[in-house]
Design a protein around this motif. Sequence first.
Motif, short mmCIF file in Angstrom:
data_model
loop_
_atom_site.label_atom_id
_atom_site.label_comp_id
_atom_site.label_asym_id
_atom_site.label_seq_id
_atom_site.Cartn_x
_atom_site.Cartn_y
_atom_site.Cartn_z
N SER A 1 0.82 -1.22 0.00
CA SER A 1 0.00 0.00 0.00
C SER A 1 0.85 1.26 0.00
N GLU B 1 0.19 5.40 1.21
CA GLU B 1 -0.74 6.32 1.86
C GLU B 1 -0.31 7.76 1.62
N PHE C 1 -8.70 1.66 -4.04
CA PHE C 1 -8.25 2.85 -3.31
C PHE C 1 -9.31 3.23 -2.27
N PHE D 1 -2.95 -1.10 -3.26
CA PHE D 1 -3.92 -0.25 -2.57
C PHE D 1 -3.33 1.12 -2.28
N VAL D 2 -4.13 2.17 -2.50
CA VAL D 2 -3.74 3.56 -2.17
C VAL D 2 -4.81 4.15 -1.26
N SER D 3 -4.37 4.88 -0.24
CA SER D 3 -5.32 5.47 0.69
C SER D 3 -4.91 6.89 1.04
N TYR E 1 -13.24 9.82 -10.62
CA TYR E 1 -12.76 8.46 -10.30
C TYR E 1 -13.30 7.44 -11.30
N ILE F 1 -3.20 8.00 -7.94
CA ILE F 1 -3.98 6.78 -8.19
C ILE F 1 -3.86 6.37 -9.66
#
Length: 418
Positions: free
Chosen positions: A89, A91, A200, A158-160, A224, A192
């Motif tokens: 991930s 962040e 995400f 995953f991106v947050s 998005y 993203i």
Amino acid sequence: MEKRNIRTQSNLAERLGITKNQLSVILSEKSNPLKSNYQKLCDVLEVEPMDIIIPKAKLDKAQKDKVVSESQLDDVDVRYIKGKRPYHSVELFAGAGGLALGLEMAGFQAEGLVEIDKYAAQTLRQNRPEWNVIEDDIIKVSESGIRNYLPKNCEIDFVSGGYPCQAFSYAGHKLGLDDVRGTMFFYFAKIIKDLNPKVFLAENVKGLTTHDNGKTLQTMLGIYESMNYHVTWNILKANNYGVAQKRERVVIIGIRNDIDIPYRLPKEYDYKPVLRDVLQNVPESIGEKYPEKKRKVLELVPAGGYWRDLPEDIAKEYMGKSYYSGGGRTGMARRISWDEPSLTLTCSPAQKQTERCHPEETRPFNVREYARIQSFPDEWSFSGSMGQQYKQIGNAVPVEFAKAVGLSIIDVLNKAES
């Protein structure tokens, strides 16, 4: 009229209990149902009668519901979910690590955390020396290329992040990514697009749903989707996921279009903690104190009470002009009860409009109590001055809340691995 089995005006007059002549006057084109002064009020304000008849709050709600609605989703019991492997991930806007720590507990391996604030970045490093903390402006990181800051050949699952909520300039009905350049949302979305993760998470304040009459959120969702993600959003309550706080957050989840797996919300826990559950045996720490004059006022407020529990003369003096303003103003002179979750913590524990007084002692919550209410473990330390520590904790995503949401995302990634 026929639906009500009323076939003639005589029938209608009879139902109303008036004469046919009286009904004719009511139905006349010249009839005005408004009293003359009421009509003058509408004329002077240059509004339609219905603008006054229907409460503004009801109109605002109708407008909001019309603009964008929460996603209708199934839920999943996250207690038994475990990642098939460590998911990689990244962040953005990482802050003091509330979201990152919760995601780590869920099963994510952080490959990069972008944070510009030097005190928050130091907090991340001192607690997780192995984390790749990118202490820089997200604009620079985005324009230089996020992959230049990450391990080579590492696929990001995953991106947050939680970017600041900003209004856009609406040139038309549909905006593309380039049209929101210059906003923090743009750089979040661009990263993203560059990393193309499977999933995400964008979390934000509840107010995002009504920001600019809902158009800001609607535009974000549209952008998005144009980036080939299926997007859902919901408002979740932290208290439903093991956090002793009434904090609500908007959670936006995007799943890449080639992954045909629906997102399911984390099922609410049966256990909903209150202050008594989390403020036992708290380590000693630094904390804000009230000026003596303010302390004497708050001494008069019982646990669970607020300014309305004060004698009227004291309430008027303490509140000043706010005493005469509209609304409940329930955050003023507020003492939290042991038997309720805390109100949402702010960046400062002793602001007059958002008071958070300890249930028994007449003082604000101290730093470690703040951290407990945000579900940080006691060993998680914070860098900087007392004010900087309060700010970091107040801005954080509650750890247990982040873990629950993280596990619901692990559920999607596990199925994508099958």
